[in-house]
Design an enzyme around this catalytic site. Structure first.
Site, PDB file in Angstrom:
ATOM      1  N   ARG A 195      18.740  24.154   8.809  1.00  0.00           N
ATOM      2  CA  ARG A 195      17.504  23.734   8.141  1.00  0.00           C
ATOM      3  C   ARG A 195      17.826  23.448   6.678  1.00  0.00           C
ATOM      4  NH1 ARG A 195      15.541  22.541  12.161  1.00  0.00           N
ATOM      5  NH2 ARG A 195      13.729  23.378  13.240  1.00  0.00           N
ATOM      6  N   ASP A 243      22.894  17.228   8.368  1.00  0.00           N
ATOM      7  CA  ASP A 243      21.896  16.615   9.258  1.00  0.00           C
ATOM      8  C   ASP A 243      20.490  16.973   8.786  1.00  0.00           C
ATOM      9  OD1 ASP A 243      21.242  15.146  11.692  1.00  0.00           O
ATOM     10  OD2 ASP A 243      20.518  17.063  12.482  1.00  0.00           O
ATOM     11  N   GLU A 265      13.170  16.646   3.498  1.00  0.00           N
ATOM     12  CA  GLU A 265      13.391  15.625   4.532  1.00  0.00           C
ATOM     13  C   GLU A 265      12.116  15.253   5.283  1.00  0.00           C
ATOM     14  OE1 GLU A 265      16.135  17.482   7.314  1.00  0.00           O
ATOM     15  OE2 GLU A 265      14.466  18.178   8.525  1.00  0.00           O
ATOM     16  N   HIS A 273      18.241  14.476  10.846  1.00  0.00           N
ATOM     17  CA  HIS A 273      17.767  15.409  11.877  1.00  0.00           C
ATOM     18  C   HIS A 273      18.003  14.846  13.280  1.00  0.00           C
ATOM     19  CE1 HIS A 273      15.207  19.162  11.648  1.00  0.00           C
ATOM     20  NE2 HIS A 273      15.672  19.106  12.872  1.00  0.00           N
TER      21      HIS A 273
HETATM   22  P1  NAI Z   1      19.157  31.230  17.807  1.00  0.00           P
HETATM   23  O1  NAI Z   1      17.901  31.994  17.584  1.00  0.00           O
HETATM   24  O2  NAI Z   1      19.786  31.223  19.157  1.00  0.00           O
HETATM   25  O3  NAI Z   1      20.295  31.739  16.777  1.00  0.00           O
HETATM   26  C1  NAI Z   1      20.080  31.965  15.429  1.00  0.00           C
HETATM   27  C2  NAI Z   1      21.063  33.067  15.028  1.00  0.00           C
HETATM   28  O4  NAI Z   1      21.040  33.185  13.608  1.00  0.00           O
HETATM   29  C3  NAI Z   1      20.695  34.443  15.595  1.00  0.00           C
HETATM   30  O5  NAI Z   1      21.828  35.001  16.233  1.00  0.00           O
HETATM   31  C4  NAI Z   1      20.272  35.241  14.374  1.00  0.00           C
HETATM   32  O6  NAI Z   1      20.587  36.628  14.477  1.00  0.00           O
HETATM   33  C5  NAI Z   1      21.095  34.568  13.283  1.00  0.00           C
HETATM   34  N1  NAI Z   1      20.564  34.704  11.946  1.00  0.00           N
HETATM   35  C6  NAI Z   1      19.298  34.531  11.525  1.00  0.00           C
HETATM   36  N2  NAI Z   1      19.203  34.706  10.203  1.00  0.00           N
HETATM   37  C7  NAI Z   1      20.462  34.971   9.764  1.00  0.00           C
HETATM   38  C8  NAI Z   1      21.028  35.219   8.507  1.00  0.00           C
HETATM   39  N3  NAI Z   1      20.273  35.272   7.413  1.00  0.00           N
HETATM   40  N4  NAI Z   1      22.364  35.438   8.434  1.00  0.00           N
HETATM   41  C9  NAI Z   1      23.130  35.419   9.535  1.00  0.00           C
HETATM   42  N5  NAI Z   1      22.647  35.182  10.760  1.00  0.00           N
HETATM   43  C10 NAI Z   1      21.339  34.969  10.875  1.00  0.00           C
HETATM   44  O7  NAI Z   1      18.843  29.778  17.277  1.00  0.00           O
HETATM   45  P2  NAI Z   1      19.590  28.403  17.640  1.00  0.00           P
HETATM   46  O8  NAI Z   1      18.904  27.803  18.816  1.00  0.00           O
HETATM   47  O9  NAI Z   1      21.063  28.650  17.687  1.00  0.00           O
HETATM   48  O10 NAI Z   1      19.214  27.518  16.356  1.00  0.00           O
HETATM   49  C11 NAI Z   1      19.816  27.740  15.090  1.00  0.00           C
HETATM   50  C12 NAI Z   1      19.248  26.793  14.051  1.00  0.00           C
HETATM   51  O11 NAI Z   1      19.450  25.422  14.396  1.00  0.00           O
HETATM   52  C13 NAI Z   1      17.737  26.936  13.842  1.00  0.00           C
HETATM   53  O12 NAI Z   1      17.504  27.125  12.461  1.00  0.00           O
HETATM   54  C14 NAI Z   1      17.143  25.637  14.228  1.00  0.00           C
HETATM   55  O13 NAI Z   1      16.072  25.335  13.391  1.00  0.00           O
HETATM   56  C15 NAI Z   1      18.296  24.667  14.028  1.00  0.00           C
HETATM   57  N6  NAI Z   1      18.170  23.476  14.902  1.00  0.00           N
HETATM   58  C16 NAI Z   1      18.525  22.247  14.400  1.00  0.00           C
HETATM   59  C17 NAI Z   1      18.395  21.100  15.184  1.00  0.00           C
HETATM   60  C18 NAI Z   1      18.796  19.747  14.678  1.00  0.00           C
HETATM   61  O14 NAI Z   1      18.540  18.744  15.365  1.00  0.00           O
HETATM   62  N7  NAI Z   1      19.423  19.626  13.511  1.00  0.00           N
HETATM   63  C19 NAI Z   1      17.833  21.188  16.553  1.00  0.00           C
HETATM   64  C20 NAI Z   1      17.560  22.533  16.996  1.00  0.00           C
HETATM   65  C21 NAI Z   1      17.708  23.633  16.187  1.00  0.00           C
END
Ligand code: NAI
Length: 347
Positions: free
Chosen positions: A245, A269, A274, A306
């Site tokens: 993000r 990305d 954005e 994105h």
């Molecule tokens: P997820 O919930 O499976 O994993 C997120 C991980 O980050 C968790 O293991 C959590 O414990 C960890 N975490 C959270 N805050 C943290 C911090 N301050 N320090 C260290 N670790 C931390 O989520 P997922 O599905 O892997 O998504 C991750 C990110 O990707 C999300 O922020 C989502 O918004 C973004 N995303 C981006 C997309 C794009 O098209 N660019 C599409 C989908 C998701």
């Protein structure tokens, strides 16, 4: 179930059109307009609306929808910050989302950005088109044998760790909740940095990583986690990637880090500010914000809008989950697990 799909692009019509035959109860109409208080009235006569991340599903929109008898809002994205959830609750409406889609798609895009920025593929492509076959300024580093730091090793971060291991890198993970399986069973994370009293020791990752990729979610604790102080701790010439993000990174600090040479290559990305740009063609406009222009002015920065999720597989999963939920609502059966944002009777 009659569903009105707002702000649909050709790829939405294609992916939802292809999945529709499996959901005989669901009838859909696609429109170009985005969902807002002004356009909510178009849903008169429909049971549900379907909207995307950049819709305005505010209290006023929900009140108009409810007034016309719409009972279900299907968000065809993971996030639901566009929805006024307390108002949806008050009106007794159901809101669903798509909790996860193709984490590998996002991880592959993150790796693509890292490779492109590091090896200046974007510059090389343009040079060859212009009959310029010089290599001046295009030198990168070999990733094999180097160290990668993955911040957030959830679904997407773990998928990236698998890819990085395939590239022969040493992988350091940083997560509030380390996933020991990735170390002991999958052998795709070589070590996790320490977490003590809920504080992650990012410093030891910053100090050692040649490539850093962000996959933590954004909240008040992670907002601007990459700032002047954290960048100062990184290795000179680090390759930096953000597909998480925009708010995770202080853009001005990033720009300073690139100018000083601390950041050797960046693949982005997502970026702050954005929202007004996402999926809009603004080619002929004079844009007020200069963040994209400033970042794109650097030869070692590659940006996409994105787009990391954007594969046929991910679009297919988004369509299936959304239509499944529309059908479940009509039949009174269970929704897709983890997809309910709010529903009458659900806390
Ligand atoms: P997820 O919930 O499976 O994993 C997120 C991980 O980050 C968790 O293991 C959590 O414990 C960890 N975490 C959270 N805050 C943290 C911090 N301050 N320090 C260290 N670790 C931390 O989520 P997922 O599905 O892997 O998504 C991750 C990110 O990707 C999300 O922020 C989502 O918004 C973004 N995303 C981006 C997309 C794009 O098209 N660019 C599409 C989908 C998701």
């Amino acid at each position: 179930m009659k569903v009105l799909f707002y702000e649909t692009k050709s790829y939405d019509r294609e992916s939802f059109g292809a999945a529709l035959s499996k959901y005989p109860d669901v009838k859909v109409d696609f429109i170009d307009a985005n969902l807002s208080p002004m356009t909510a009235g178009l849903a008169r006569g429909y049971d549900a609306v379907c909207a995307f991340v950049n819709a305005d599903v505010s209290a006023m929109t929900l009140e108009v929808l409810a007034g016309f008898g719409v009972k279900l809002v299907l968000m065809r994205c993971a996030g639901f910050d566009a929805v006024n959830v307390p108002m949806a609750k008050e009106l007794g409406m159901t809101v669903t989302r798509v909790p996860a889609y193709s984490p590998e798609a996002i991880a592959e895009h993150a790796m693509g950005l890292a490779l492109c920025a590091n090896r200046r593929i974007h510059k090389g492509y343009i040079r060859v088109r212009e009959n310029n076959f010089s290599l001046e300024g295009l030198v990168g580093v070999t990733l094999h044998g180097k160290t990668a730091g993955v911040i957030g090793t959830g679904r997407i971060g773990a998928a990236l760790c698998r890819i990085l291991k395939g590239f022969g890198m040493y992988v350091i993970g940083a997560d509030l909740y380390p996933n020991q399986k990735l170390v002991d069973e999958e052998h795709v994370v070589d070590e996790y940095v320490e977490v003590k009293d809920g504080k992650v020791d990012y410093a030891s990752l910053y100090r050692r990583a040649d490539l850093i990729s962000l996959h933590a979610f954004l909240n008040k604790d992670s907002y601007h986690m990459i700032n002047d102080d954290s960048i100062a701790q990184m290795k000179d010439g680090v390759i930096f990637v953000n597909t998480g993000r925009g708010g995770l990174v202080d853009s001005n600090a990033l720009i300073r880090g690139i100018r000083s040479g601390k950041i050797g290559a960046a693949g982005l990305d997502v970026y702050e500010e954005e929202n007004a740009n996402v999926y809009q063609d603004r080619e002929s406009e004079i844009l007020g914000s200069s963040i994209v222009a400033r970042l794109c002015s650097f030869p070692n920065v590659v940006m996409t809008s994105h787009q990391a999720f954007f594969t046929r597989e991910a679009l297919g999963q988004i369509a299936e989950c959304t239509l499944e939920n529309a059908q479940a609502f009509g039949r009174g059966t269970d929704f897709v697990p983890r997809s309910v944002v709010t529903a009458p009777g659900v806390e």
